[in-house]
Design an enzyme around this catalytic site. Sequence first.
Site, short mmCIF file in Angstrom:
data_model
loop_
_atom_site.label_atom_id
_atom_site.label_comp_id
_atom_site.label_asym_id
_atom_site.label_seq_id
_atom_site.Cartn_x
_atom_site.Cartn_y
_atom_site.Cartn_z
N CYS A 55 -14.86 -0.97 7.36
CA CYS A 55 -14.87 -1.70 6.09
C CYS A 55 -15.85 -2.87 6.10
O CYS A 55 -16.41 -3.24 5.07
CB CYS A 55 -13.47 -2.23 5.79
SG CYS A 55 -12.13 -1.07 6.05
N LYS A 130 -7.27 -7.36 3.20
CA LYS A 130 -6.87 -8.75 3.00
C LYS A 130 -8.06 -9.68 2.86
O LYS A 130 -7.91 -10.82 2.41
CB LYS A 130 -5.97 -9.22 4.15
CG LYS A 130 -4.74 -8.36 4.36
CD LYS A 130 -3.98 -8.11 3.07
CE LYS A 130 -2.87 -7.09 3.24
NZ LYS A 130 -3.32 -5.74 3.61
N SER A 476 1.12 0.48 2.12
CA SER A 476 -0.33 0.64 2.03
C SER A 476 -0.70 1.21 0.68
O SER A 476 0.08 1.91 0.04
CB SER A 476 -0.80 1.58 3.14
OG SER A 476 -2.11 2.04 2.89
#
Length: 560
Positions: A55, A130, A476
């Site tokens: 990511c 996050k 999730s």
Amino acid sequence: MVRTIADPRTRSRQVTEGPERAPHRAMLRATGLGDDDLRRPLVGVASSWNEVTPCNLHLDVDARDVKQGVRAGKGTPIQFTTIAVSDAIAMGHEGMKASLVSREIIADSVELMVVAEAFDALVAIAGCDKSLPGMMLAIARLNVPAVFLYGGTIMPGHFDGRDVTIGDVYEAVGAHAEGRMTDEELYRLECVACPGAGSCGGLFTANTMASCVEALGMSLPGSAAIPAVDPGRPQVCRETGEAVMRLLAGGVRPREILTRKAFENAITTLVAMGGSTNGVLHLLAIAREAGVPLALADFDRISRKTPHIADMRPGGRYTMADLQKVGGVPVVLKELLDGGFLHGEALTVTGRTMAENLKGVRRPEQQDVVRPVGRPITPTGTLAVLSGSLAPEGAVIKTAGVRRLVFRGPARVFEREEDAFDAVVHRRVTPGQVVVIRNEGPKGGPGMREMLAVTGALFGQGLGEDVALITDGRFSGATHGISIGHVAPEAANGGPIAVVRDGDMITIDVPNRRLDLEVPAEEVQSRLRAWRAPEPRYRTGALAKYAALVGSSAQGAVCL
């Protein structure tokens, strides 16, 4: 919005001007800055780059391109980084307790850097679950001119002729435990599911939040769905750098954009696309930092009247890369705007309104990734806020792809996620049961872990529609099925979930927004009087600090 301000360098002059600031300039010169650089506004370029997760793997390159845009806008970019936890790697063990905690640390660390270094403006770049809300918390809190940039989705992997994502791997673990997948098949899937840089490919939490931030107006139009490896990324990165310089010149600050109407636009987008329940938690927290009143009831109210029009995984069929092929998030926004579901007058970081940004956008025909509002997947949105004797302050379920919206069954209680996962993979959970995982809330966990390992295993074993799961923890964005999270009050705070016993009957009624424990109220109160709070799981360190400071998930699990 066309404005100018007298001095875009109000903040940075504290460190760049006057004979008393010679030591400060000396330090800046050591980083390669010269006289011309020090005469320009200083712009922080914050990213969550690291080598821990795909990511964030490429965000250093994105930051380099953003810096070119800042320089083109006559600013001096200064790059710095913050932490980012990989939820996928932290999943299913103690590490997931660090995930939500990291949101607060990211926000705090970016805030401290901008304050300490007296930056005039900020570009915040993030890629994982996050780090997106963490950056947005910092943007709202600091209220200096800012633009958010998403690092982009990963491309789907390919396995046995079909597109796959990391969610398929989690479900494959359950299929393997059930004997429905061989060691060799699981290994082949593991090796192809994540082909390179970018955030998890379905409308999981990162892609959900990227879509919401675009709907908030805090990122450039069309930027949310651009894949990490797309050749168009350098251009949108440079344009982001140029955009923050225009905001700085015009004196436009985030809280002028982060209005009540902007948050309603974001919620509408969330429920129209089938986004993650984590979007509820994060939007509540961002609104709090922006000083905008927002409550769980707002999500339910908007969801009831908003059509579900984007057929996105995990509840649907398509990945974020598929959405980009048909025009990205602007296609969703335009369809909602034309249907009367968005506030078109909301301001965005382009300096124009949402409606102005969407002029000329059209939903392509001959595709079914994004449906017209007149022919939706479902007539209402994909989030429901439940309440009742088991969740007096509320609980959240994502309904995208869920066929069974009423469920009644006996409780199967677990005190932590690992015990529930062990029971599932060893086939000790049976159809008709309601799995209750408690003491996993913001305070009790601490950290409000996600239960993807458990829900993935249930689906892999074919139990996704036959077993319900309730927790004071989270799920999730890759989770689907009868999964109810954010139960409040949490067990650690003496909520009713703390005293559920094996065999107690639980009723889930999504159409009527009810979550009830079928135990007489006087018996529940008797149990609560006898209940004693568990000892803290951590007495020192970041997790102990978090447990001492964090509030209810019903208010976004923010640290007070």
